[in-house]
Motif scaffolding. Sequence first.
Motif, PDB file in Angstrom:
ATOM      1  N   VAL A  14     -30.676  -2.544  10.456  1.00  0.00           N
ATOM      2  CA  VAL A  14     -29.816  -2.002  11.514  1.00  0.00           C
ATOM      3  C   VAL A  14     -30.376  -2.354  12.887  1.00  0.00           C
ATOM      4  CG1 VAL A  14     -29.033   0.165  12.566  1.00  0.00           C
ATOM      5  CG2 VAL A  14     -28.838  -0.151  10.107  1.00  0.00           C
ATOM      6  N   MET A  15     -31.682  -2.223  13.058  1.00  0.00           N
ATOM      7  CA  MET A  15     -32.287  -2.566  14.351  1.00  0.00           C
ATOM      8  C   MET A  15     -32.116  -4.052  14.667  1.00  0.00           C
ATOM      9  SD  MET A  15     -35.678  -0.134  14.690  1.00  0.00           S
ATOM     10  CE  MET A  15     -36.545  -0.900  13.353  1.00  0.00           C
ATOM     11  N   LEU A  16     -32.266  -4.911  13.664  1.00  0.00           N
ATOM     12  CA  LEU A  16     -32.085  -6.348  13.885  1.00  0.00           C
ATOM     13  C   LEU A  16     -30.648  -6.681  14.261  1.00  0.00           C
ATOM     14  CD1 LEU A  16     -34.288  -7.899  11.048  1.00  0.00           C
ATOM     15  CD2 LEU A  16     -34.721  -7.928  13.516  1.00  0.00           C
ATOM     16  N   VAL A  17     -29.692  -6.063  13.588  1.00  0.00           N
ATOM     17  CA  VAL A  17     -28.287  -6.309  13.901  1.00  0.00           C
ATOM     18  C   VAL A  17     -27.981  -5.833  15.320  1.00  0.00           C
ATOM     19  CG1 VAL A  17     -25.927  -5.599  13.326  1.00  0.00           C
ATOM     20  CG2 VAL A  17     -27.477  -6.332  11.524  1.00  0.00           C
ATOM     21  N   LEU A  18     -28.457  -4.643  15.685  1.00  0.00           N
ATOM     22  CA  LEU A  18     -28.210  -4.139  17.041  1.00  0.00           C
ATOM     23  C   LEU A  18     -28.869  -5.021  18.093  1.00  0.00           C
ATOM     24  CD1 LEU A  18     -28.530  -0.278  16.519  1.00  0.00           C
ATOM     25  CD2 LEU A  18     -26.456  -1.605  16.921  1.00  0.00           C
ATOM     26  N   ALA A  19     -30.071  -5.497  17.814  1.00  0.00           N
ATOM     27  CA  ALA A  19     -30.749  -6.386  18.758  1.00  0.00           C
ATOM     28  C   ALA A  19     -29.989  -7.705  18.890  1.00  0.00           C
ATOM     29  CB  ALA A  19     -32.184  -6.638  18.306  1.00  0.00           C
ATOM     30  N   ALA A  20     -29.504  -8.234  17.774  1.00  0.00           N
ATOM     31  CA  ALA A  20     -28.750  -9.488  17.817  1.00  0.00           C
ATOM     32  C   ALA A  20     -27.452  -9.322  18.605  1.00  0.00           C
ATOM     33  CB  ALA A  20     -28.457  -9.968  16.401  1.00  0.00           C
ATOM     34  N   VAL A  21     -26.770  -8.210  18.401  1.00  0.00           N
ATOM     35  CA  VAL A  21     -25.529  -7.959  19.158  1.00  0.00           C
ATOM     36  C   VAL A  21     -25.842  -7.818  20.642  1.00  0.00           C
ATOM     37  CG1 VAL A  21     -23.690  -6.256  19.526  1.00  0.00           C
ATOM     38  CG2 VAL A  21     -24.258  -6.990  17.223  1.00  0.00           C
ATOM     39  N   GLY A  22     -26.933  -7.127  20.971  1.00  0.00           N
ATOM     40  CA  GLY A  22     -27.325  -6.985  22.373  1.00  0.00           C
ATOM     41  C   GLY A  22     -27.629  -8.308  23.028  1.00  0.00           C
ATOM     42  N   VAL A  23     -28.377  -9.157  22.350  1.00  0.00           N
ATOM     43  CA  VAL A  23     -28.693 -10.489  22.892  1.00  0.00           C
ATOM     44  C   VAL A  23     -27.414 -11.306  23.040  1.00  0.00           C
ATOM     45  CG1 VAL A  23     -29.847 -12.680  22.357  1.00  0.00           C
ATOM     46  CG2 VAL A  23     -31.065 -10.509  22.056  1.00  0.00           C
ATOM     47  N   TRP A  24     -26.545 -11.242  22.059  1.00  0.00           N
ATOM     48  CA  TRP A  24     -25.289 -12.006  22.118  1.00  0.00           C
ATOM     49  C   TRP A  24     -24.428 -11.551  23.295  1.00  0.00           C
ATOM     50  CZ3 TRP A  24     -20.090 -10.541  20.606  1.00  0.00           C
ATOM     51  CH2 TRP A  24     -19.202 -11.597  20.603  1.00  0.00           C
ATOM     52  N   LEU A  25     -24.366 -10.228  23.528  1.00  0.00           N
ATOM     53  CA  LEU A  25     -23.576  -9.726  24.649  1.00  0.00           C
ATOM     54  C   LEU A  25     -24.174 -10.135  25.992  1.00  0.00           C
ATOM     55  CD1 LEU A  25     -22.543  -6.183  23.368  1.00  0.00           C
ATOM     56  CD2 LEU A  25     -21.128  -8.238  23.520  1.00  0.00           C
ATOM     57  N   VAL A  26     -25.501 -10.229  26.084  1.00  0.00           N
ATOM     58  CA  VAL A  26     -26.133 -10.703  27.318  1.00  0.00           C
ATOM     59  C   VAL A  26     -25.794 -12.170  27.545  1.00  0.00           C
ATOM     60  CG1 VAL A  26     -28.367 -11.232  28.371  1.00  0.00           C
ATOM     61  CG2 VAL A  26     -27.985  -8.999  27.327  1.00  0.00           C
ATOM     62  N   VAL A  27     -25.780 -12.963  26.470  1.00  0.00           N
ATOM     63  CA  VAL A  27     -25.504 -14.399  26.583  1.00  0.00           C
ATOM     64  C   VAL A  27     -24.055 -14.650  27.012  1.00  0.00           C
ATOM     65  CG1 VAL A  27     -25.300 -16.543  25.244  1.00  0.00           C
ATOM     66  CG2 VAL A  27     -27.302 -15.073  24.981  1.00  0.00           C
ATOM     67  N   VAL A  28     -23.092 -13.870  26.491  1.00  0.00           N
ATOM     68  CA  VAL A  28     -21.682 -14.128  26.818  1.00  0.00           C
ATOM     69  C   VAL A  28     -21.312 -13.659  28.217  1.00  0.00           C
ATOM     70  CG1 VAL A  28     -20.918 -14.086  24.420  1.00  0.00           C
ATOM     71  CG2 VAL A  28     -20.810 -12.000  25.778  1.00  0.00           C
ATOM     72  N   GLY A  29     -22.115 -12.826  28.833  1.00  0.00           N
ATOM     73  CA  GLY A  29     -21.830 -12.364  30.191  1.00  0.00           C
ATOM     74  C   GLY A  29     -21.309 -10.944  30.220  1.00  0.00           C
ATOM     75  N   LEU A  30     -21.471 -10.315  31.381  1.00  0.00           N
ATOM     76  CA  LEU A  30     -21.157  -8.904  31.522  1.00  0.00           C
ATOM     77  C   LEU A  30     -19.661  -8.626  31.371  1.00  0.00           C
ATOM     78  CD1 LEU A  30     -22.313  -6.138  32.098  1.00  0.00           C
ATOM     79  CD2 LEU A  30     -22.033  -6.573  34.533  1.00  0.00           C
ATOM     80  N   ASP A  31     -18.817  -9.446  31.986  1.00  0.00           N
ATOM     81  CA  ASP A  31     -17.366  -9.192  31.933  1.00  0.00           C
ATOM     82  C   ASP A  31     -16.833  -9.340  30.514  1.00  0.00           C
ATOM     83  OD1 ASP A  31     -14.838  -8.653  33.171  1.00  0.00           O
ATOM     84  OD2 ASP A  31     -14.349 -10.788  32.844  1.00  0.00           O
ATOM     85  N   ARG A  32     -17.204 -10.420  29.864  1.00  0.00           N
ATOM     86  CA  ARG A  32     -16.727 -10.645  28.491  1.00  0.00           C
ATOM     87  C   ARG A  32     -17.335  -9.618  27.526  1.00  0.00           C
ATOM     88  NH1 ARG A  32     -17.178 -15.741  24.668  1.00  0.00           N
ATOM     89  NH2 ARG A  32     -15.467 -15.213  23.288  1.00  0.00           N
ATOM     90  N   ALA A  33     -18.596  -9.253  27.746  1.00  0.00           N
ATOM     91  CA  ALA A  33     -19.252  -8.253  26.908  1.00  0.00           C
ATOM     92  C   ALA A  33     -18.547  -6.904  27.038  1.00  0.00           C
ATOM     93  CB  ALA A  33     -20.716  -8.114  27.302  1.00  0.00           C
ATOM     94  N   ASP A  34     -18.095  -6.556  28.249  1.00  0.00           N
ATOM     95  CA  ASP A  34     -17.364  -5.310  28.469  1.00  0.00           C
ATOM     96  C   ASP A  34     -16.057  -5.310  27.683  1.00  0.00           C
ATOM     97  OD1 ASP A  34     -16.797  -2.777  29.686  1.00  0.00           O
ATOM     98  OD2 ASP A  34     -15.431  -3.829  31.048  1.00  0.00           O
ATOM     99  N   LYS A  35     -15.344  -6.429  27.718  1.00  0.00           N
ATOM    100  CA  LYS A  35     -14.077  -6.525  26.983  1.00  0.00           C
ATOM    101  C   LYS A  35     -14.307  -6.434  25.469  1.00  0.00           C
ATOM    102  CE  LYS A  35     -11.880  -9.199  30.602  1.00  0.00           C
ATOM    103  NZ  LYS A  35     -11.420 -10.511  31.041  1.00  0.00           N
ATOM    104  N   ILE A  36     -15.333  -7.117  24.990  1.00  0.00           N
ATOM    105  CA  ILE A  36     -15.643  -7.088  23.552  1.00  0.00           C
ATOM    106  C   ILE A  36     -16.046  -5.676  23.130  1.00  0.00           C
ATOM    107  CG2 ILE A  36     -17.263  -7.914  21.800  1.00  0.00           C
ATOM    108  CD1 ILE A  36     -17.321 -10.584  23.361  1.00  0.00           C
ATOM    109  N   ALA A  37     -16.846  -5.017  23.958  1.00  0.00           N
ATOM    110  CA  ALA A  37     -17.276  -3.657  23.637  1.00  0.00           C
ATOM    111  C   ALA A  37     -16.087  -2.699  23.621  1.00  0.00           C
ATOM    112  CB  ALA A  37     -18.331  -3.196  24.635  1.00  0.00           C
TER     113      ALA A  37
END
Length: 107
Positions: A14-37
């Motif tokens: 679970v921690m690895l999945v959450l960390a991977a999602v966090g890194v992915w959201l940082v890579v895609v950018g704040l605006d796109r990460a907000d929409k995905i979230a």
Amino acid sequence: MQRMKRRIAAHVMVMLVLAAVGVWLVVVGLDRADKIASVAGLFVNLAALGTGLLAARQVRHPSTPSTGAADPPPPVTSSGIQVSGNEGTTIVNTGTVGDVNIGRAES
């Protein structure tokens, strides 16, 4: 011991999945990460609503058949003081366990 290892492995996953999602959201950018979230939050909320409705339905319609006979109520035990007066008899309870009817005592 085996159960503890599985539990630790599940937490690590679970921690690895959450960390991977966090890194992915940082890579895609704040605006796109907000929409995905926002979209992900919608689906999580719909799943929670469905789970709540399913739980409420199971409470109303249990899957285990009823025998039709209810368990008898526990006997009423009281350690109290009986007081007599002009209006009748009153029992002042200091510790009651079980079903109790509140009202005038029948003579």
